[in-house]
Design a protein around this motif. Structure first.
Motif, PDB file in Angstrom:
ATOM      1  N   TRP A  19      13.692  45.230 -58.212  1.00  8.82           N
ATOM      2  CA  TRP A  19      14.589  45.730 -57.163  1.00  8.82           C
ATOM      3  C   TRP A  19      15.323  46.984 -57.640  1.00  8.82           C
ATOM      4  O   TRP A  19      15.430  47.966 -56.906  1.00  8.82           O
ATOM      5  CB  TRP A  19      15.578  44.643 -56.723  1.00  8.82           C
ATOM      6  N   TYR A  20      15.840  46.942 -58.889  1.00  6.45           N
ATOM      7  CA  TYR A  20      16.534  48.129 -59.419  1.00  6.45           C
ATOM      8  C   TYR A  20      15.586  49.328 -59.432  1.00  6.45           C
ATOM      9  O   TYR A  20      15.965  50.444 -59.100  1.00  6.45           O
ATOM     10  CB  TYR A  20      17.003  47.899 -60.868  1.00  6.45           C
ATOM     11  N   GLU A  23      15.212  50.556 -55.949  1.00 10.07           N
ATOM     12  CA  GLU A  23      16.456  51.182 -55.473  1.00 10.07           C
ATOM     13  C   GLU A  23      16.681  52.548 -56.128  1.00 10.07           C
ATOM     14  O   GLU A  23      17.154  53.485 -55.480  1.00 10.07           O
ATOM     15  CB  GLU A  23      17.654  50.259 -55.736  1.00 10.07           C
ATOM     16  N   ASN A  24      16.332  52.672 -57.404  1.00 12.27           N
ATOM     17  CA  ASN A  24      16.504  53.961 -58.080  1.00 12.27           C
ATOM     18  C   ASN A  24      15.617  55.030 -57.463  1.00 12.27           C
ATOM     19  O   ASN A  24      16.059  56.168 -57.259  1.00 12.27           O
ATOM     20  CB  ASN A  24      16.196  53.848 -59.579  1.00 12.27           C
ATOM     21  N   ILE A  26      14.454  55.057 -54.375  1.00 12.03           N
ATOM     22  CA  ILE A  26      15.003  55.358 -53.043  1.00 12.03           C
ATOM     23  C   ILE A  26      16.139  56.371 -53.169  1.00 12.03           C
ATOM     24  O   ILE A  26      16.165  57.401 -52.484  1.00 12.03           O
ATOM     25  CB  ILE A  26      15.535  54.058 -52.377  1.00 12.03           C
ATOM     26  N   LYS A  27      17.085  56.079 -54.068  1.00 15.00           N
ATOM     27  CA  LYS A  27      18.263  56.954 -54.202  1.00 15.00           C
ATOM     28  C   LYS A  27      17.851  58.347 -54.684  1.00 15.00           C
ATOM     29  O   LYS A  27      18.389  59.351 -54.218  1.00 15.00           O
ATOM     30  CB  LYS A  27      19.286  56.334 -55.151  1.00 15.00           C
ATOM     31  N   GLU A  37      24.600  58.458 -48.834  1.00 15.91           N
ATOM     32  CA  GLU A  37      24.586  57.027 -48.488  1.00 15.91           C
ATOM     33  C   GLU A  37      25.713  56.645 -47.529  1.00 15.91           C
ATOM     34  O   GLU A  37      26.830  57.116 -47.654  1.00 15.91           O
ATOM     35  CB  GLU A  37      24.689  56.169 -49.757  1.00 15.91           C
ATOM     36  N   ILE A 106      20.829  51.207 -47.767  1.00 15.36           N
ATOM     37  CA  ILE A 106      20.078  50.069 -48.305  1.00 15.36           C
ATOM     38  C   ILE A 106      20.918  48.848 -47.930  1.00 15.36           C
ATOM     39  O   ILE A 106      22.084  48.790 -48.291  1.00 15.36           O
ATOM     40  CB  ILE A 106      19.965  50.138 -49.849  1.00 15.36           C
ATOM     41  N   SER A 107      20.350  47.908 -47.191  1.00 13.65           N
ATOM     42  CA  SER A 107      21.206  46.819 -46.716  1.00 13.65           C
ATOM     43  C   SER A 107      20.394  45.610 -46.263  1.00 13.65           C
ATOM     44  O   SER A 107      19.252  45.759 -45.837  1.00 13.65           O
ATOM     45  CB  SER A 107      22.031  47.343 -45.527  1.00 13.65           C
ATOM     46  N   HIS A 124      15.694  42.943 -46.529  1.00 14.41           N
ATOM     47  CA  HIS A 124      16.417  44.169 -46.876  1.00 14.41           C
ATOM     48  C   HIS A 124      15.660  45.391 -46.374  1.00 14.41           C
ATOM     49  O   HIS A 124      14.439  45.446 -46.491  1.00 14.41           O
ATOM     50  CB  HIS A 124      16.602  44.274 -48.389  1.00 14.41           C
ATOM     51  N   PHE A 126      15.656  49.715 -46.511  1.00 19.65           N
ATOM     52  CA  PHE A 126      16.276  51.000 -46.811  1.00 19.65           C
ATOM     53  C   PHE A 126      15.845  51.919 -45.681  1.00 19.65           C
ATOM     54  O   PHE A 126      14.805  51.687 -45.036  1.00 19.65           O
ATOM     55  CB  PHE A 126      15.872  51.540 -48.186  1.00 19.65           C
ATOM     56  N   MET A 306      12.005  46.130 -47.675  1.00 15.61           N
ATOM     57  CA  MET A 306      11.909  46.181 -49.142  1.00 15.61           C
ATOM     58  C   MET A 306      11.104  45.016 -49.721  1.00 15.61           C
ATOM     59  O   MET A 306      10.352  45.187 -50.674  1.00 15.61           O
ATOM     60  CB  MET A 306      13.310  46.270 -49.748  1.00 15.61           C
TER      61      MET A 306
END
Ligand code: HAM
Length: 423
Positions: A19-20, A23-24, A26-27, A37, A106-107, A124, A126, A306
């Protein structure tokens, strides 16, 4: 025993690095395109989604988690983000700060669908929304970012499908043509499609029923009835995607499950995740902001599932994350040294080293086993006469080398050894 609610899923520590990793990426990708964001509440007034997504959609008519709070206000756990982002955009006049507002999120989302592989009740997303411009290059930018993120994850088996739904006038005109075409075949349609014939005729294209599909094979297609502006914009989207080397297919039946779309719609599909194959989907919504009480403002966006993406990554074995490890495990020979151990752990942690020690009065052997299980790079062994004389043992777990070091030099020596092991 109480279990997690059907369709919900715990994300356990063993999965969190994946997941990290996601997420990295995506960001990173969104920030390269200058999206900022936004975080909106988990629940909103129900009317926001009813008006935004459309009363007749599956999401609003069948899938929302709606409840009354103690003051009898009807609230709904968000089934998607676009309506909430637009609400926040209007409420905080974000458009006055910046004529083009680029947002990402992201939620968790909530939909009471029938759970299956890649489909959950809490999942989830994004996503990104660009609000304030009609430029079709932004539609292409949204597709490009989505594709880029999936590619960065190492996914190969991707299909980008695009379509245009036109502006309401051309769409309404087309709906009449489609209705005429289906009128004498209505009785042969599935029950769901017969209902959609009256409520939301375009969604008949979403039907997976074979006999519906057969009837639709010869149906007139919206893409052939577009207004000039939509047609031109669609050409720009296609031309830009070709220029930047993103392969795509035109799917004239891609109508999407939410009512707010105008002009471009798209999905990116993976064949590696079973029937729930859409990794992401989105499009333009030039009338939504007005519909929700703002000044007429165009917008375009995307959202991606996600869990589904991580499933595709797993099935394609597209990336792996490094094994979890800790820098130092402190093994204590004498129980009386508990406080000293914790103090040294805290000194090492202040230097950003990942450190753990025993809190369960375990034997030396059990502590060593734990150090191995945690994949400790170094083990510090404290106790006995040695400790009384100001010394401890430092074991480098990668080569098994063990040496005696001075207690006051622990931090310095471990930092140096860690530095050395990176070389
Ligand atoms: P959507 O197609 O409803 O669009 O959802 C986007 C993505 O969320 C889907 O492609 C899928 O990957 C994931 N998804 C949807 N439902 C589930 C579920 N029950 N379980 C797991 N994953 C799911 C929207 O939500 C729009 N708001 C997209 C958008 C943004 N359009 C413009 N801006």
């Amino acid at each position: 025993m109480i279990k997690a609610v059907t369709g919900t899923k715990d994300i356990l520590p063993s999965e969190i690095n994946r997941w990290y990793y996601l997420e990295n990426i995506i960001k990173e990708v969104f920030s390269v395109f200058n999206y900022k964001e936004i975080r909106t509440p988990i629940f909103e007034e129900t009317s926001l989604f009813a008006r935004g997504i459309g009363e007749e959609t599956d999401i609003v008519s069948k899938e929302m988690y709606t409840f009354s709070d103690r003051s009898e206000t009807s609230l709904t756990l968000k089934p998607e983000m676009t309506a909430g982002v637009v609400r926040a955009y209007i409420e905080h006049s974000l458009g006055t700060l910046q004529p083009l507002t680029k947002l990402f999120y992201i939620s968790p989302m909530f939909r009471q669908e029938r759970p299956q592989a890649g489909r959950f009740r809490q999942f989830h997303q994004f996503g990104a929304e660009a609000i304030g411009s009609t430029s079709p290059l932004l539609d292409a930018e949204i597709i490009q970012m989505s594709y880029h993120i999936l590619k960065q994850l190492g996914l190969k088996d991707l299909t980008v499908k695009i379509n245009s739904l036109g502006v309401p006038v051309s769409r309404e005109n087309y709906k009449k043509i489609l209705k005429e075409f289906l009128q004498d075949k209505k009785n042969k349609l599935s029950e769901d499609s017969r209902k959609r014939f009256d409520t939301n005729i375009l969604r008949i294209f979403d039907s997976k029923v074979e006999s519906d599909q057969n009837i639709l094979k010869d149906a007139p297609l919206l893409i052939n009835y577009l207004d000039e502006e939509s047609k031109n914009d669609f050409e720009v989207v296609k031309e830009f995607l070709i220029r930047i080397g993103i392969p795509f297919e035109i799917d004239a039946a891609l109508v999407r499950g939410l009512d707010y779309y105008t002009k471009t719609t798209f999905e990116i599909i993976s064949k590696k995740v079973g029937s729930q194959s859409a990794l992401c989907g989105g499009g333009r919504y030039d009338l939504l902001i007005e519909e929700l009480g703002g000044k007429p403002t165009p917008g375009v966006g995307v959202a991606a599932g996600m869990e589904r993406i991580l499933l595709a990554c797993e099935n394609e074995n597209s990336f792996s994350t490094p094994d979890q490890f800790i820098d130092v495990y402190i093994v204590r020979i004498d129980k009386e040294l508990e406080l000293e151990v914790s103090e040294i752990a805290s000194r090492l942690r202040r230097k950003n080293l990942i450190v753990d020690c025993d809190y369960l009065s375990r034997s030396v052997k059990a502590q060593m086993r734990e150090a191995n299980k945690l994949n400790a790079k170094f083990v510090l062994i404290m106790g006995g006469d040695e400790y009384k004389n100001g010394d401890v043992q430092l074991k480098n777990m990668s080569d098994g080398e063990q040496k005696t070091i001075k207690t006051e030099k622990i931090v310095e020596i471990i930092l140096a050894a860690k530095e050395q092991s990176h070389k």
